[in-house]
Enzyme design. Structure first.
Site, mmCIF file in Angstrom:
data_model
loop_
_atom_site.group_PDB
_atom_site.id
_atom_site.type_symbol
_atom_site.label_atom_id
_atom_site.label_comp_id
_atom_site.label_asym_id
_atom_site.label_seq_id
_atom_site.Cartn_x
_atom_site.Cartn_y
_atom_site.Cartn_z
ATOM 1 N N ARG A 271 0.820 -1.221 0.000
ATOM 2 C CA ARG A 271 0.000 0.000 0.000
ATOM 3 C C ARG A 271 0.853 1.270 0.000
ATOM 4 N NH1 ARG A 271 -3.912 -2.213 4.063
ATOM 5 N NH2 ARG A 271 -2.955 -1.104 5.788
ATOM 6 N N ARG B 82 9.207 6.203 -3.483
ATOM 7 C CA ARG B 82 9.434 7.192 -4.554
ATOM 8 C C ARG B 82 10.870 7.641 -4.603
ATOM 9 N NH1 ARG B 82 5.183 10.505 -2.143
ATOM 10 N NH2 ARG B 82 3.223 9.685 -2.977
ATOM 11 N N ARG C 201 -8.571 -6.624 14.297
ATOM 12 C CA ARG C 201 -7.583 -5.993 15.170
ATOM 13 C C ARG C 201 -8.297 -4.839 15.860
ATOM 14 N NH1 ARG C 201 -3.445 -7.631 17.442
ATOM 15 N NH2 ARG C 201 -2.191 -5.755 17.277
ATOM 16 N N ARG D 271 1.558 5.380 17.022
ATOM 17 C CA ARG D 271 1.695 6.770 16.576
ATOM 18 C C ARG D 271 1.055 7.739 17.553
ATOM 19 N NH1 ARG D 271 -1.239 5.064 11.075
ATOM 20 N NH2 ARG D 271 -3.005 4.054 12.025
ATOM 21 N N GLU E 113 -1.978 6.108 19.877
ATOM 22 C CA GLU E 113 -2.757 4.975 19.349
ATOM 23 C C GLU E 113 -2.018 3.682 19.662
ATOM 24 O OE1 GLU E 113 -4.226 5.683 15.321
ATOM 25 O OE2 GLU E 113 -3.883 3.563 14.900
ATOM 26 N N TYR F 172 -11.604 -4.094 4.485
ATOM 27 C CA TYR F 172 -10.963 -2.881 4.951
ATOM 28 C C TYR F 172 -11.253 -1.749 3.983
ATOM 29 C CZ TYR F 172 -8.331 0.673 6.983
ATOM 30 O OH TYR F 172 -8.030 1.887 7.559
ATOM 31 N N ASP G 291 -11.618 2.101 2.951
ATOM 32 C CA ASP G 291 -11.377 3.505 3.241
ATOM 33 C C ASP G 291 -12.658 4.264 2.927
ATOM 34 O OD1 ASP G 291 -8.821 3.792 4.280
ATOM 35 O OD2 ASP G 291 -7.864 3.699 2.313
HETATM 36 P P1 FAD Z 1 -18.409 2.374 10.877
HETATM 37 O O1 FAD Z 1 -17.837 3.749 10.859
HETATM 38 O O2 FAD Z 1 -17.747 1.365 11.736
HETATM 39 O O3 FAD Z 1 -19.956 2.490 11.256
HETATM 40 C C1 FAD Z 1 -20.706 1.384 11.691
HETATM 41 C C2 FAD Z 1 -21.646 1.888 12.774
HETATM 42 O O4 FAD Z 1 -22.538 0.832 13.127
HETATM 43 C C3 FAD Z 1 -20.918 2.286 14.054
HETATM 44 O O5 FAD Z 1 -21.250 3.614 14.400
HETATM 45 C C4 FAD Z 1 -21.428 1.280 15.085
HETATM 46 O O6 FAD Z 1 -21.573 1.837 16.367
HETATM 47 C C5 FAD Z 1 -22.767 0.885 14.505
HETATM 48 N N1 FAD Z 1 -23.236 -0.430 14.949
HETATM 49 C C6 FAD Z 1 -22.560 -1.600 14.873
HETATM 50 N N2 FAD Z 1 -23.295 -2.611 15.414
HETATM 51 C C7 FAD Z 1 -24.461 -2.045 15.816
HETATM 52 C C8 FAD Z 1 -25.612 -2.553 16.467
HETATM 53 N N3 FAD Z 1 -25.707 -3.844 16.812
HETATM 54 N N4 FAD Z 1 -26.623 -1.703 16.748
HETATM 55 C C9 FAD Z 1 -26.524 -0.394 16.438
HETATM 56 N N5 FAD Z 1 -25.451 0.151 15.832
HETATM 57 C C10 FAD Z 1 -24.428 -0.671 15.521
HETATM 58 N N6 FAD Z 1 -10.425 5.849 5.932
HETATM 59 C C11 FAD Z 1 -9.910 6.785 5.099
HETATM 60 O O7 FAD Z 1 -10.454 7.002 4.025
HETATM 61 N N7 FAD Z 1 -8.827 7.536 5.473
HETATM 62 C C12 FAD Z 1 -8.191 7.367 6.672
HETATM 63 O O8 FAD Z 1 -7.214 8.063 6.963
HETATM 64 C C13 FAD Z 1 -8.700 6.359 7.556
HETATM 65 N N8 FAD Z 1 -8.116 6.157 8.757
HETATM 66 C C14 FAD Z 1 -8.629 5.217 9.590
HETATM 67 C C15 FAD Z 1 -8.032 5.060 10.836
HETATM 68 C C16 FAD Z 1 -8.535 4.131 11.735
HETATM 69 C C17 FAD Z 1 -7.859 3.974 13.076
HETATM 70 C C18 FAD Z 1 -9.667 3.352 11.374
HETATM 71 C C19 FAD Z 1 -10.218 2.347 12.332
HETATM 72 C C20 FAD Z 1 -10.268 3.517 10.142
HETATM 73 C C21 FAD Z 1 -9.765 4.437 9.237
HETATM 74 N N9 FAD Z 1 -10.363 4.666 7.991
HETATM 75 C C22 FAD Z 1 -9.844 5.617 7.144
HETATM 76 C C23 FAD Z 1 -11.551 3.869 7.552
HETATM 77 C C24 FAD Z 1 -12.883 4.580 7.848
HETATM 78 O O9 FAD Z 1 -13.005 4.741 9.237
HETATM 79 C C25 FAD Z 1 -14.015 3.697 7.288
HETATM 80 O O10 FAD Z 1 -13.898 3.640 5.882
HETATM 81 C C26 FAD Z 1 -15.448 4.186 7.592
HETATM 82 O O11 FAD Z 1 -15.572 4.693 8.879
HETATM 83 C C27 FAD Z 1 -16.388 3.004 7.428
HETATM 84 O O12 FAD Z 1 -17.726 3.390 7.613
HETATM 85 P P2 FAD Z 1 -18.836 2.308 7.962
HETATM 86 O O13 FAD Z 1 -20.117 3.032 8.007
HETATM 87 O O14 FAD Z 1 -18.694 1.153 7.063
HETATM 88 O O15 FAD Z 1 -18.422 1.739 9.403
HETATM 89 N N1 UDP Z 2 4.228 0.727 7.918
HETATM 90 C C1 UDP Z 2 5.425 0.604 8.576
HETATM 91 N N2 UDP Z 2 5.970 1.712 9.156
HETATM 92 C C2 UDP Z 2 5.368 2.923 9.121
HETATM 93 C C3 UDP Z 2 4.127 3.033 8.453
HETATM 94 C C4 UDP Z 2 3.585 1.917 7.866
HETATM 95 O O1 UDP Z 2 5.988 -0.472 8.649
HETATM 96 O O2 UDP Z 2 5.910 3.895 9.688
HETATM 97 C C5 UDP Z 2 3.663 -0.505 7.313
HETATM 98 C C6 UDP Z 2 2.805 -1.293 8.316
HETATM 99 O O3 UDP Z 2 2.951 -2.661 8.025
HETATM 100 C C7 UDP Z 2 1.417 -0.811 7.993
HETATM 101 C C8 UDP Z 2 1.506 -0.726 6.465
HETATM 102 O O4 UDP Z 2 2.815 -0.206 6.233
HETATM 103 O O5 UDP Z 2 0.427 -1.696 8.432
HETATM 104 C C9 UDP Z 2 0.464 0.144 5.807
HETATM 105 O O6 UDP Z 2 0.497 1.418 6.380
HETATM 106 P P1 UDP Z 2 -0.793 2.310 6.442
HETATM 107 O O7 UDP Z 2 -0.398 3.674 6.867
HETATM 108 O O8 UDP Z 2 -1.550 2.129 5.182
HETATM 109 O O9 UDP Z 2 -1.703 1.624 7.538
HETATM 110 P P2 UDP Z 2 -1.602 1.461 9.115
HETATM 111 O O10 UDP Z 2 -1.570 -0.015 9.304
HETATM 112 O O11 UDP Z 2 -0.382 2.166 9.612
HETATM 113 O O12 UDP Z 2 -2.871 2.109 9.603
#
Ligand code: FAD
Ligand code: UDP
Length: 370
Positions: free
Chosen positions: A170, A174, A247, A278, A303, A351, A353
């Site tokens: 992913r 560069r 996870r 981080r 985190e 997974y 985004d």
């Molecule tokens: P969710 O946001 O999980 O929504 C599901 C909802 O359902 C939740 O509010 C939950 O409470 C509810 N729910 C579940 N079970 C029940 C139940 N039984 N009854 C009532 N409610 C329920 N995406 C990016 O594009 N850029 C990023 O930089 C990025 N960073 C991320 C970093 C982290 C740490 C994480 C975890 C995700 C990240 N993502 C990122 C992904 C992004 O969060 C998801 O794409 C998006 O939130 C998914 O939306 P969703 O509606 O599918 O799920």
């Molecule tokens: N990664 C790493 N070191 C870093 C950042 C990322 O080894 O400083 C690796 C790690 O395996 C990570 C993957 O690259 O899971 C993808 O990174 P990304 O930022 O997409 O996701 P993250 O898992 O960090 O949320």
């Protein structure tokens, strides 16, 4: 009473709710959390929009998706450029000429490539079979050992040798001096945070918070003609084939009486011994130390990766072979349901985004409502 019950007020459920209402459907949205937005929720703390569930940066190559979100809110020009900290050494990410030059003192792409080639040769890797071999063949052993091995081990709870190579693919590598973490054409953070996007999508729609579908399953199964379920698909089917794995993460948020803690929105801690992966400093997502705006406070979040067990927040689906096969079985069951459809990261066990969630939700709208 309702045409659709939407379980989950995250991005998937909210896009679907918005589009269904626009097409004249009567919709009820429930969420077990005490707020809307799911994992993209941001909360205003002293003028700083705090990403409650970790850093969220919107990025996409798809103009239609970019135009869609920009229809709800204006985005700033944020470009993700995390810094990696290994002990007291700081490196730019993703792996680019700035990283190579700091690591080896090289100045040109040719010198950087020669260094990587030498280390790949020494490692004797021709066809990478796991994440360790993939990483070494992309950036050499030094970068693997300082910036990848520890971080990845913490993040995924197992050694790089036991992880699939696609996880590291992913990341861009560069041979130019460019710290932009993403290759996508469009990128930014909503001015004023993400929650307002969801607020706008859910305007005029009945939303019940602190409401868990499973606590009143029977009532909810009879409240609408159809259900869109965006919670965990295995939970919906009462884990009849066994549990899918995830996870989890723990977030530790702190408000500090200082203007600027780390000088960047995201700093990765890449050594294994530091327990968090981080620290994010939320104000830098919105340039609140620049543009003449100096709030004397800052909010940071550490985190910590965590194993997942039933009852914990399932942040990342673990898409390995075992889980993908299990999901397929649940997905077959889902197809047999007449009145229930599944969507989102948990309902589709992918997974996603944000850029993936929007077209997936719009595709479902097309199937269901056109
Ligand atoms: P969710 O946001 O999980 O929504 C599901 C909802 O359902 C939740 O509010 C939950 O409470 C509810 N729910 C579940 N079970 C029940 C139940 N039984 N009854 C009532 N409610 C329920 N995406 C990016 O594009 N850029 C990023 O930089 C990025 N960073 C991320 C970093 C982290 C740490 C994480 C975890 C995700 C990240 N993502 C990122 C992904 C992004 O969060 C998801 O794409 C998006 O939130 C998914 O939306 P969703 O509606 O599918 O799920
Ligand atoms: N990664 C790493 N070191 C870093 C950042 C990322 O080894 O400083 C690796 C790690 O395996 C990570 C993957 O690259 O899971 C993808 O990174 P990304 O930022 O997409 O996701 P993250 O898992 O960090 O949320």
């Amino acid at each position: 009473m309702f045409d659709y019950l939407i379980v989950g007020a995250g991005l998937f459920g909210s896009v679907f709710a918005y589009e269904a209402k626009k097409r004249g459907k009567k919709v009820l949205v429930i969420d077990k959390r005490n707020h809307i937005g799911g994992n993209i929720y941001t909360e205003n703390v002293d003028g700083i929009n705090v990403h409650k569930y970790g850093a969220h940066i919107f990025h996409t190559n798809d103009k239609a998706v970019w135009d869609y979100v920009n229809g709800f809110v204006e985005f700033n020009r944020y470009t993700n450029s995390p810094v990696a900290r290994y002990k007291d050494e700081l490196y730019n990410l993703p792996f680019n000429m700035n990283t190579f030059s700091k690591m080896w003192g090289v100045k040109t792409p040719k010198e950087a490539k020669a260094m990587i080639d030498k280390q790949v040769k020494e490692a004797g890797i021709t066809e990478p079979k796991n994440l360790e071999e993939q990483a070494i063949s992309m950036v050499g052993r030094d970068i693997y050992e300082k910036l990848i091995e520890g971080y990845t081990g913490k993040q995924w709870g197992r050694p790089c040798k036991e992880l699939p190579s696609f996880i590291i693919k992913r990341l861009p590598v560069r041979f130019v001096y460019d710290n932009n973490y993403f290759n996508d054409r469009y990128q930014g953070i909503p001015e004023g945070g993400y929650t307002q996007i969801i607020e706008k999508m859910l305007e005029g729609i009945e939303v019940r918070l602190d409401t868990d579908f499973f606590e009143n399953r029977e009532e909810f199964e009879n409240i609408a003609d159809k259900i869109l379920f965006t919670g965990m698909i295995d939970e919906y089917f009462d884990y009849c084939y066994g549990e899918l794995e995830y996870r989890s993460l723990k977030f530790e948020t702190e408000e500090l009486n200082m203007e600027n803690y780390q000088g960047n929105a995201v700093v990765n801690y890449t050594e294994y011994e530091v327990p968090y992966t981080r620290i994010i400093e939320h104000k830098h997502f919105e340039f609140k130390c620049q543009n003449g705006e100096n709030i004397p406070k800052t909010v940071i979040t550490r985190e910590y990766p965590a194993d997942w067990k039933k009852g914990d927040e399932p942040y990342y689906p673990l898409n390995n072979e075992r889980n993908n096969e299990l999901y397929q079985k649940y997905s077959e069951l889902a197809k047999k349901e007449d009145n229930v459809i599944f969507g989102g990261r948990l309902g589709m066990y992918k997974y996603f985004d944000m850029k993936d969630v929007i077209p997936a939700a719009l595709e479902l709208v097309e199937q269901e409502l056109s």
